[in-house]
Design an enzyme around this catalytic site. Structure first.
Site, PDB file in Angstrom:
ATOM      1  N   LYS A  81      52.052  31.896  30.705  1.00 19.35           N
ATOM      2  CA  LYS A  81      52.777  32.755  31.669  1.00 19.35           C
ATOM      3  C   LYS A  81      53.116  31.945  32.920  1.00 19.35           C
ATOM      4  CE  LYS A  81      50.274  35.435  34.476  1.00 19.35           C
ATOM      5  NZ  LYS A  81      50.436  35.316  35.926  1.00 19.35           N
ATOM      6  N   ASN A  82      52.138  31.181  33.411  1.00 21.09           N
ATOM      7  CA  ASN A  82      52.321  30.488  34.701  1.00 21.09           C
ATOM      8  C   ASN A  82      53.160  29.222  34.593  1.00 21.09           C
ATOM      9  OD1 ASN A  82      50.941  32.540  35.807  1.00 21.09           O
ATOM     10  ND2 ASN A  82      49.036  31.405  36.167  1.00 21.09           N
ATOM     11  N   ARG A 104      54.348  38.384  42.480  1.00 16.18           N
ATOM     12  CA  ARG A 104      54.430  37.390  43.545  1.00 16.18           C
ATOM     13  C   ARG A 104      55.225  36.155  43.136  1.00 16.18           C
ATOM     14  NH1 ARG A 104      52.545  35.156  45.559  1.00 16.18           N
ATOM     15  NH2 ARG A 104      51.486  34.426  46.929  1.00 16.18           N
ATOM     16  N   CYS A 160      47.984  40.802  47.336  1.00 13.62           N
ATOM     17  CA  CYS A 160      47.624  41.458  46.080  1.00 13.62           C
ATOM     18  C   CYS A 160      46.106  41.602  46.100  1.00 13.62           C
ATOM     19  CB  CYS A 160      48.085  40.634  44.884  1.00 13.62           C
ATOM     20  SG  CYS A 160      47.091  39.164  44.650  1.00 13.62           S
ATOM     21  N   ARG A 187      47.577  35.965  50.024  1.00  7.64           N
ATOM     22  CA  ARG A 187      48.635  35.217  49.299  1.00  7.64           C
ATOM     23  C   ARG A 187      49.811  34.840  50.206  1.00  7.64           C
ATOM     24  NH1 ARG A 187      47.812  36.271  43.806  1.00  7.64           N
ATOM     25  NH2 ARG A 187      48.942  34.368  43.394  1.00  7.64           N
ATOM     26  N   PRO A 188      49.569  34.106  51.290  1.00 11.22           N
ATOM     27  CA  PRO A 188      50.675  33.716  52.174  1.00 11.22           C
ATOM     28  C   PRO A 188      51.628  32.742  51.480  1.00 11.22           C
ATOM     29  CG  PRO A 188      48.671  32.551  52.770  1.00 11.22           C
ATOM     30  CD  PRO A 188      48.285  33.540  51.708  1.00 11.22           C
ATOM     31  N   VAL A 189      52.816  32.556  52.062  1.00 13.98           N
ATOM     32  CA  VAL A 189      53.787  31.593  51.505  1.00 13.98           C
ATOM     33  C   VAL A 189      54.200  30.566  52.567  1.00 13.98           C
ATOM     34  CG1 VAL A 189      54.686  33.069  49.664  1.00 13.98           C
ATOM     35  CG2 VAL A 189      55.675  33.213  51.988  1.00 13.98           C
ATOM     36  N   ASP A 190      53.330  30.401  53.589  1.00 13.32           N
ATOM     37  CA  ASP A 190      53.673  29.490  54.694  1.00 13.32           C
ATOM     38  C   ASP A 190      53.917  28.066  54.217  1.00 13.32           C
ATOM     39  OD1 ASP A 190      50.852  29.781  54.126  1.00 13.32           O
ATOM     40  OD2 ASP A 190      50.510  28.316  55.708  1.00 13.32           O
ATOM     41  N   LEU A 191      53.204  27.624  53.191  1.00 15.77           N
ATOM     42  CA  LEU A 191      53.378  26.241  52.709  1.00 15.77           C
ATOM     43  C   LEU A 191      54.739  26.069  52.039  1.00 15.77           C
ATOM     44  CD1 LEU A 191      49.804  25.555  51.262  1.00 15.77           C
ATOM     45  CD2 LEU A 191      50.677  25.070  53.543  1.00 15.77           C
ATOM     46  N   ASP A 197      41.479  30.916  37.567  1.00 17.46           N
ATOM     47  CA  ASP A 197      41.920  31.984  36.651  1.00 17.46           C
ATOM     48  C   ASP A 197      40.944  32.203  35.498  1.00 17.46           C
ATOM     49  OD1 ASP A 197      45.510  31.338  36.929  1.00 17.46           O
ATOM     50  OD2 ASP A 197      44.051  32.282  38.263  1.00 17.46           O
ATOM     51  N   ILE A 250      39.160  29.064  45.821  1.00 18.50           N
ATOM     52  CA  ILE A 250      40.626  29.131  45.934  1.00 18.50           C
ATOM     53  C   ILE A 250      41.078  30.414  46.625  1.00 18.50           C
ATOM     54  CG2 ILE A 250      42.813  29.064  44.664  1.00 18.50           C
ATOM     55  CD1 ILE A 250      41.332  26.476  44.273  1.00 18.50           C
ATOM     56  N   ARG A 301      50.172  42.159  31.925  1.00 21.17           N
ATOM     57  CA  ARG A 301      50.927  41.168  32.697  1.00 21.17           C
ATOM     58  C   ARG A 301      50.686  39.761  32.164  1.00 21.17           C
ATOM     59  NH1 ARG A 301      50.503  41.502  38.984  1.00 21.17           N
ATOM     60  NH2 ARG A 301      51.884  39.768  38.569  1.00 21.17           N
TER      61      ARG A 301
HETATM   62  C1  EPZ Z   1      49.328  30.208  40.999  1.00 24.53           C
HETATM   63  O1  EPZ Z   1      49.411  31.109  42.081  1.00 24.53           O
HETATM   64  C2  EPZ Z   1      49.071  31.069  39.762  1.00 24.53           C
HETATM   65  N1  EPZ Z   1      50.196  31.992  39.576  1.00 24.53           N
HETATM   66  C3  EPZ Z   1      47.770  31.854  39.939  1.00 24.53           C
HETATM   67  O2  EPZ Z   1      47.544  32.598  38.747  1.00 24.53           O
HETATM   68  C4  EPZ Z   1      46.641  30.847  40.133  1.00 24.53           C
HETATM   69  O3  EPZ Z   1      45.432  31.551  40.350  1.00 24.53           O
HETATM   70  C5  EPZ Z   1      46.946  29.956  41.344  1.00 24.53           C
HETATM   71  O4  EPZ Z   1      48.226  29.296  41.158  1.00 24.53           O
HETATM   72  C6  EPZ Z   1      45.886  28.882  41.551  1.00 24.53           C
HETATM   73  O5  EPZ Z   1      45.796  28.088  40.408  1.00 24.53           O
HETATM   74  C7  EPZ Z   1      51.340  31.516  39.009  1.00 24.53           C
HETATM   75  O6  EPZ Z   1      51.453  30.349  38.676  1.00 24.53           O
HETATM   76  C8  EPZ Z   1      52.444  32.512  38.819  1.00 24.53           C
HETATM   77  P1  EPZ Z   1      48.480  28.718  45.121  1.00 24.53           P
HETATM   78  P2  EPZ Z   1      49.920  30.564  43.529  1.00 24.53           P
HETATM   79  O7  EPZ Z   1      49.720  28.646  45.938  1.00 24.53           O
HETATM   80  O8  EPZ Z   1      50.937  29.527  43.334  1.00 24.53           O
HETATM   81  C9  EPZ Z   1      46.841  29.535  49.475  1.00 24.53           C
HETATM   82  C10 EPZ Z   1      47.097  34.488  37.459  1.00 24.53           C
HETATM   83  O9  EPZ Z   1      46.095  35.191  37.338  1.00 24.53           O
HETATM   84  N2  EPZ Z   1      48.237  29.410  49.895  1.00 24.53           N
HETATM   85  O10 EPZ Z   1      48.035  27.503  44.354  1.00 24.53           O
HETATM   86  O11 EPZ Z   1      50.264  31.756  44.357  1.00 24.53           O
HETATM   87  C11 EPZ Z   1      46.596  30.758  48.613  1.00 24.53           C
HETATM   88  O12 EPZ Z   1      46.368  31.904  49.397  1.00 24.53           O
HETATM   89  C12 EPZ Z   1      47.528  34.021  38.832  1.00 24.53           C
HETATM   90  O13 EPZ Z   1      47.824  34.091  36.523  1.00 24.53           O
HETATM   91  C13 EPZ Z   1      48.540  29.353  51.259  1.00 24.53           C
HETATM   92  O14 EPZ Z   1      47.657  29.427  52.107  1.00 24.53           O
HETATM   93  O15 EPZ Z   1      48.581  29.929  44.095  1.00 24.53           O
HETATM   94  C14 EPZ Z   1      45.377  30.351  47.825  1.00 24.53           C
HETATM   95  O16 EPZ Z   1      44.215  30.575  48.620  1.00 24.53           O
HETATM   96  C15 EPZ Z   1      46.610  34.556  39.929  1.00 24.53           C
HETATM   97  N3  EPZ Z   1      49.835  29.238  51.653  1.00 24.53           N
HETATM   98  C16 EPZ Z   1      45.557  28.844  47.630  1.00 24.53           C
HETATM   99  O17 EPZ Z   1      46.513  28.434  48.630  1.00 24.53           O
HETATM  100  C17 EPZ Z   1      50.861  29.147  50.733  1.00 24.53           C
HETATM  101  O18 EPZ Z   1      52.035  29.015  51.149  1.00 24.53           O
HETATM  102  C18 EPZ Z   1      46.124  28.470  46.269  1.00 24.53           C
HETATM  103  O19 EPZ Z   1      47.291  29.234  46.055  1.00 24.53           O
HETATM  104  C19 EPZ Z   1      50.543  29.207  49.356  1.00 24.53           C
HETATM  105  C20 EPZ Z   1      49.228  29.335  48.961  1.00 24.53           C
END
Ligand code: EPZ
Length: 429
Positions: free
Chosen positions: A22-23, A100, A124, A129-133, A314, A336, A406
């Protein structure tokens, strides 16, 4: 709403075909926005999130054709995506809030047409789940970004320009958004402290087939040299390592024996190491992985989730279910996400002994869990309750199974085919 009903105590025996990840499929689908040609993806899992992404892309103007899939007897669906023209740059709240990963259209839209209006995804169950990065990285490539009324308004009227992007923390999604945007930026982009997940590598390999110039996939430094345009390609979605780990733990928790067809051991080193320490044999075969308990009970093993190649977050909830039935204790640390222990109170209803202290949970294994009525809260927490139900004595009823749909293709069919007493029914009104 549906429920899943499990009569526990049966050993699983047989084989399960592992679906496409899925991911990986979600960012690969978003990559179709980068070209006017057809991107043809095979081994696409049939999941609610895939359908949501298809709906989102269609309203951007992408022609989406799904031909194949489980209902037609295919092993994995083939999805043809053609973004001949982009008719809308808006990713609306009602779709983004459902999933997301919708934020992954941001980079491709900016790169293709220089504009995007994407709803902020919102949090969620597992965290804010911020997107600042994502946003900071795109600004370094020259995008102008304004947050207004819950939407990200991004524009790059003169196109994007390559830059060095250093991520302060590893982010899968931010790496994927920047990887896609950089393919069409002028000049060179370096992504430093990039995510190394196999799903990121799978996306990069597909982009290279589309004509992108990328080096360093799978490492924490990825270099992209921008090109004028990308063309269509054919790509098979990589096997789902999280589904593989989930079913490996299903074999372990039921003292069963499963062949996981299409599974890739090289994507699960950290998980295999933990399973073997816990007394579970994981053997590579020419069809995938053969998993069974070596002899005697599962042993408690400490686990800490980390970015790849560390232990995947995960699989944290699933591991907790397994350790709840182990001989001994296990300390499980979630590094994480800030709120990924919602499965704990539900597992406790089944007799699990888990004490949470901040980001760590001390699990003291019990000789026997007992079935109960429980509530799914998020995708991976839900499947940890299925695992516990498979091992528990008596009947487990799992509510809100839409969370499961999902991320797990044909879950009850795959488990029932290996001897589990598991059925789905409409919840009583
Ligand atoms: C991906 O989410 C996966 N989703 C998640 O799977 C997975 O748990 C996660 O990566 C970690 O491996 C998909 O690929 C669709 P991150 P993502 O950005 O990209 C913080 C599932 O169950 N962060 O690596 O959203 C964030 O809050 C899902 O299939 C920021 O601070 O994860 C987290 O603490 C759940 N700012 C950490 O980084 C940002 O701009 C890692 O998040 C982005 C993230």
């Amino acid at each position: 709403m549906d429920q899943i009903v499990i009569q526990g105590g049966r050993r699983l025996k047989g084989e399960i075909r592992i679906s496409g990840a899925k991911n990986a499929a979600l960012p690969l689908m978003a990559a179709s926005l980068l070209t006017a040609d057809t991107l043809s993806l095979s081994n696409v899992p049939h999941l609610a999130d895939i359908a949501t992404m298809a709906r989102l892309l269609a309203q951007h103007g992408v022609e989406v054709h799904m031909n194949g899939g489980a209902e037609n007897g295919f092993d994995g669906g083939v999805l043809d995506l053609k973004a001949g023209t982009i008719s809308s740059v808006v990713a609306p709240y009602d779709l983004v809030r459902k999933m997301r990963a919708s934020v992954l259209v941001l980079g491709p839209l900016l790169a293709r047409v220089g504009e995007a209006k994407v709803s902020l995804p919102g949090g969620c169950a597992i965290g804010t789940r911020p997107v600042d990065l994502h946003l900071h990285g795109l600004e370094l490539l020259g995008a102008e970004i304004v947050l207004e009324e819950g939407y990200i308004h991004a524009s790059a009227p003169k196109g994007l320009t390559g830059a060095a992007v250093v991520f302060p923390k590893v982010s899968v999604g931010a790496t994927e958004n920047l990887l896609m945007a950089a393919c069409l930026a002028r000049g060179e982009t370096q992504l430093i402290n990039a995510a190394r997940e196999p799903e990121v590598t799978d996306l990069g390999e597909c982009l290279i087939k589309m004509g992108a110039e990328i080096e360093g996939l799978g490492s924490d430094k990825i270099t992209i040299r921008g090109v004028e345009k990308l063309h269509g390609a054919e790509h098979a979605v990589v096997a789902d390592r999280i589904e593989t780990g989930t079913y490996a733990m299903a074999a372990a928790i039921t003292d069963g024996e499963l062949d996981l067809i299409g599974a890739r051991a090289d994507h699960l080193d950290a998980v295999i190491k933990v399973l073997e320490e816990a007394g579970v044999t994981v053997e590579e075969t020419n069809r995938g992985l053969h998993v069974k308990r070596t002899n005697g009970p599962v042993r408690g093993v400490d686990v800490m989730t980390e970015p790849y190649p560390g232990f995947p977050t995960d699989l944290q909830a699933q591991t907790m279910a397994l350790m709840s039935t182990a001989e001994g204790a296990a300390m499980i640390t979630e590094s994480i996400f800030e709120n990924r222990f919602m499965h704990v109170p539900e597992l406790a209803r089944m007799g699990a002994n888990v004490n949470v202290h901040g980001a760590s949970a001390m699990v003291r294994g019990q000789p026997q869990l007992t079935g109960a009525e429980v509530m799914a809260t998020d995708l991976r927490a839900s499947v940890s309750l299925v695992l516990a139900g498979l091992a528990a004595q008596g009947e487990t009823v799992l509510n809100r199974v839409y969370h499961l749909d999902r991320g797990y293709e044909q879950l009850e069919q795959k488990l029932a085919a290996c001897g589990a007493a598991i059925t789905r029914r409409r919840a009583p009104q």
